[in-house]
Design a protein around this motif. Sequence first.
Motif, mmCIF file in Angstrom:
data_model
loop_
_atom_site.group_PDB
_atom_site.id
_atom_site.type_symbol
_atom_site.label_atom_id
_atom_site.label_comp_id
_atom_site.label_asym_id
_atom_site.label_seq_id
_atom_site.Cartn_x
_atom_site.Cartn_y
_atom_site.Cartn_z
ATOM 1 N N LEU A 161 0.829 -1.205 0.000
ATOM 2 C CA LEU A 161 0.000 0.000 0.000
ATOM 3 C C LEU A 161 0.866 1.259 0.000
ATOM 4 C CD1 LEU A 161 -2.709 1.443 0.097
ATOM 5 C CD2 LEU A 161 -2.669 1.169 2.599
ATOM 6 N N VAL A 162 1.949 1.249 0.758
ATOM 7 C CA VAL A 162 2.867 2.397 0.773
ATOM 8 C C VAL A 162 3.304 2.715 -0.653
ATOM 9 C CG1 VAL A 162 5.173 3.183 1.459
ATOM 10 C CG2 VAL A 162 3.703 2.058 3.139
ATOM 11 N N GLU A 163 3.648 1.698 -1.411
ATOM 12 C CA GLU A 163 4.122 1.886 -2.784
ATOM 13 C C GLU A 163 3.034 2.393 -3.724
ATOM 14 O OE1 GLU A 163 5.884 -1.832 -3.928
ATOM 15 O OE2 GLU A 163 7.331 -1.758 -2.277
ATOM 16 N N ARG A 164 1.776 2.044 -3.437
ATOM 17 C CA ARG A 164 0.663 2.413 -4.319
ATOM 18 C C ARG A 164 0.012 3.753 -3.966
ATOM 19 N NH1 ARG A 164 -1.469 -2.459 -2.551
ATOM 20 N NH2 ARG A 164 -3.380 -1.366 -2.017
ATOM 21 N N LEU A 165 0.323 4.306 -2.812
ATOM 22 C CA LEU A 165 -0.332 5.539 -2.382
ATOM 23 C C LEU A 165 -0.063 6.685 -3.347
ATOM 24 C CD1 LEU A 165 0.132 5.870 1.486
ATOM 25 C CD2 LEU A 165 -1.958 5.366 0.233
ATOM 26 N N SER A 166 -1.069 7.477 -3.553
ATOM 27 C CA SER A 166 -0.932 8.674 -4.378
ATOM 28 C C SER A 166 0.088 9.612 -3.739
ATOM 29 C CB SER A 166 -2.289 9.374 -4.471
ATOM 30 O OG SER A 166 -2.126 10.678 -4.957
#
Length: 139
Positions: free
Chosen positions: A50-55
Amino acid sequence: MIGVLLVSHSKLAHGMKTAVEFVAGEQENLFSIGLEEAGIASFRTELKSLVERLSKDIRQLIIVCDIPAGSPGTNAYDVFAQTDLEIEMLSGMNLAMLLEILLMREGKEFQQLIADGIKAGKESVDHMDFSDEDADEEF
């Protein structure tokens, strides 16, 4: 922009996200991750993903967990504390709290949003007494 991450044991976080979106419609930058039987390592992998995918527009993150000092919350905080995000963590996830936070996040300062979310959550916890003391009275 403020993101909101719901974390819990099992499927509670997913259910709360579903309930919020049932009431208020789809919510941008609302995420849910549950600690399942696969264990902490798998949960942490989901968090890191999720950290990598966050806007990149998200500058602040509210992590809302089910219980204080539980594994989902402490692990989520640990993972996100390694980012550049401003993070706050709340426990005692309930629908009133989440609706206050999510529906008001555009118009409030971050710390005021936190305070108002906690207040809404606390105010929604009450003893509901539906006993009818006059049930035996005749009309």
